[in-house]
Design an enzyme around this catalytic site. Structure first.
Site, PDB file in Angstrom:
ATOM      1  N   GLY A  19       2.644  11.195  21.099  1.00  0.00           N
ATOM      2  CA  GLY A  19       3.543  10.469  20.210  1.00  0.00           C
ATOM      3  C   GLY A  19       4.148  11.326  19.116  1.00  0.00           C
ATOM      4  O   GLY A  19       5.356  11.265  18.866  1.00  0.00           O
ATOM      5  N   ASP A  22       7.353   9.923  11.596  1.00  0.00           N
ATOM      6  CA  ASP A  22       6.737  11.222  11.902  1.00  0.00           C
ATOM      7  C   ASP A  22       7.807  12.281  12.156  1.00  0.00           C
ATOM      8  O   ASP A  22       7.780  13.373  11.578  1.00  0.00           O
ATOM      9  CB  ASP A  22       5.827  11.117  13.133  1.00  0.00           C
ATOM     10  CG  ASP A  22       4.484  10.480  12.820  1.00  0.00           C
ATOM     11  OD1 ASP A  22       4.040  10.557  11.661  1.00  0.00           O
ATOM     12  OD2 ASP A  22       3.867   9.905  13.733  1.00  0.00           O
ATOM     13  N   ASN A  54       4.997   4.328  13.891  1.00  0.00           N
ATOM     14  CA  ASN A  54       3.958   4.661  12.906  1.00  0.00           C
ATOM     15  C   ASN A  54       4.136   3.893  11.606  1.00  0.00           C
ATOM     16  O   ASN A  54       3.342   4.055  10.684  1.00  0.00           O
ATOM     17  CB  ASN A  54       3.930   6.172  12.622  1.00  0.00           C
ATOM     18  CG  ASN A  54       4.995   6.610  11.630  1.00  0.00           C
ATOM     19  OD1 ASN A  54       6.115   6.080  11.625  1.00  0.00           O
ATOM     20  ND2 ASN A  54       4.673   7.578  10.800  1.00  0.00           N
ATOM     21  N   ALA A  79       2.791  16.689  24.133  1.00  0.00           N
ATOM     22  CA  ALA A  79       3.736  15.710  24.679  1.00  0.00           C
ATOM     23  C   ALA A  79       3.325  14.291  24.298  1.00  0.00           C
ATOM     24  O   ALA A  79       3.753  13.333  24.934  1.00  0.00           O
ATOM     25  CB  ALA A  79       3.822  15.850  26.194  1.00  0.00           C
ATOM     26  N   LYS A 107      -0.135   3.679  18.137  1.00  0.00           N
ATOM     27  CA  LYS A 107       1.297   3.914  17.934  1.00  0.00           C
ATOM     28  C   LYS A 107       2.158   3.427  19.094  1.00  0.00           C
ATOM     29  O   LYS A 107       3.292   2.984  18.878  1.00  0.00           O
ATOM     30  CB  LYS A 107       1.560   5.403  17.697  1.00  0.00           C
ATOM     31  CG  LYS A 107       1.047   5.928  16.367  1.00  0.00           C
ATOM     32  CD  LYS A 107       1.445   7.381  16.168  1.00  0.00           C
ATOM     33  CE  LYS A 107       0.977   7.893  14.811  1.00  0.00           C
ATOM     34  NZ  LYS A 107       1.419   9.283  14.561  1.00  0.00           N
TER      35      LYS A 107
END
Length: 328
Positions: free
Chosen positions: A180, A152, A137, A178, A116
């Site tokens: 993606g 996302d 993504n 913390a 990603k």
């Protein structure tokens, strides 16, 4: 082997007169062979044309993903000519693979871990939200250009708003993690007016992510205090609780409040320990499938345009996701 399955599935799209399959899943003679029932039914691979849309999932590992089942069923239900396949790719292979897919005229890609962030510098344009998050993504092939998006966070926001049924402005939101996915959800909740705190074991990483997103940050030692303050939304965007470690959790159920909406992005198992304990406490909950369905609907709209109604896609993907689970 299994990495060769896409070449068998895409043979007709490359004007090949035949492809190789097997009668059923029990009679394979080597990995990567696709049963006739799936070739003809699920993938519609034997009726593909060179003009058929090619879609796929990039990542490693991808063998546990059921996205190919849901997306192919959705394409068929919407009477869209196309196919969605799994493409295993390591970071070192990514640049060459994107060059090949661009030349072959693909329509779009889903991108999962660990690609990603690695894919960002290889794209021609990045949507502002994905650029702020630092992760992509979804890729759309448009006029031979590769454009990156992140669904996302927006998908998670859609799911939360659908259950929360209230404006998120001023609502307190705690995000565990913390990485993606955590950053994507934190960005969208912050954009919606939420007061977001990223909580992570590596506090420096949480601070870096929070500073880039305009959020707050904390270490896990502060989590009990934050939960006792009765936040409106709690999101687990880590892999804690994922199979096979299904008894793991970062949250002490004693610290949960019934007013907190608890969202766990883990999808295997669907009911993690966190969600099970949250429901027992009386909390509203969302699971990893809710995230997948809403972000998947946004992906399809990016690939095929807004001629497809979003609510219809949610209903369709929910039905196909449930069918996928019952077929396993």
């Amino acid at each position: 082997g299994s990495d060769g399955a896409p070449t068998r599935l895409l043979a007709a799209a490359a004007s090949m007169p035949f492809t190789f399959g097997c009668l059923d899943g029990a009679t394979t003679s080597a990995p990567g062979q696709v049963a006739y029932k799936e070739l003809q039914g699920l993938y519609r691979a034997l009726s593909l044309k060179p003009s058929s849309s090619r879609l796929g999932l990039l990542g490693d590992p991808i063998d546990k993903s059921r996205g190919f089942y849901v997306h192919n069923k959705a394409l068929a239900a919407m009477d869209l000519e196309g196919i969605y396949v799994n493409l295993r790719a390591e970071p070192s292979q990514l640049e060459d693979l994107l060059t090949e897919l661009r030349q072959l005229g693909w329509r779009g890609l889903s991108v999962t871990m660990p690609l990603k962030e690695a894919i960002v510098p290889l794209l021609d344009r990045i949507d502002p939200a994905a650029e702020a998050i630092g992760a992509v993504n979804t890729v759309v092939f448009e006029n031979n250009r590769l454009i990156g998006y992140n669904t996302d966070g927006s998908g998670a926001l859609d799911a939360i708003k659908g259950l929360f049924q209230s404006d998120l402005k001023g609502k307190s939101c705690i995000i565990l993690g913390a990485g993606g996915t955590a950053k994507a959800i934190a960005y969208q909740l912050h954009q919606a007016g939420g007061e977001v705190t990223l909580v992570n074991r590596d506090v420096a990483r949480a601070q870096d992510a929070a500073n880039s997103l305009g959020a707050n940050f904390a270490g896990f030692d502060e989590l009990p205090r934050l939960l006792r303050a009765k936040p409106d939304v709690l999101v687990n965007a880590t892999s804690v609780g994922m199979a096979p470690n299904i008894d793991a959790t970062l949250v002490n159920a004693e610290d949960l409040s019934t007013q907190t909406l608890v969202f766990d992005v883990v999808n295997k198992p669907r009911e993690t320990r966190l969600l099970r304990e949250a429901r027992a406490k009386g909390c509203k909950t969302l699971d990893g499938r809710d995230l997948w369905i809403h972000q998947g609907a946004r992906q399809l709209r990016l690939w095929y345009g807004d001629r497809i109604k979003y609510d219809d896609l949610i209903d369709l993907l929910t039905h196909e996701m449930n069918a996928s689970v019952s077929s396993q």
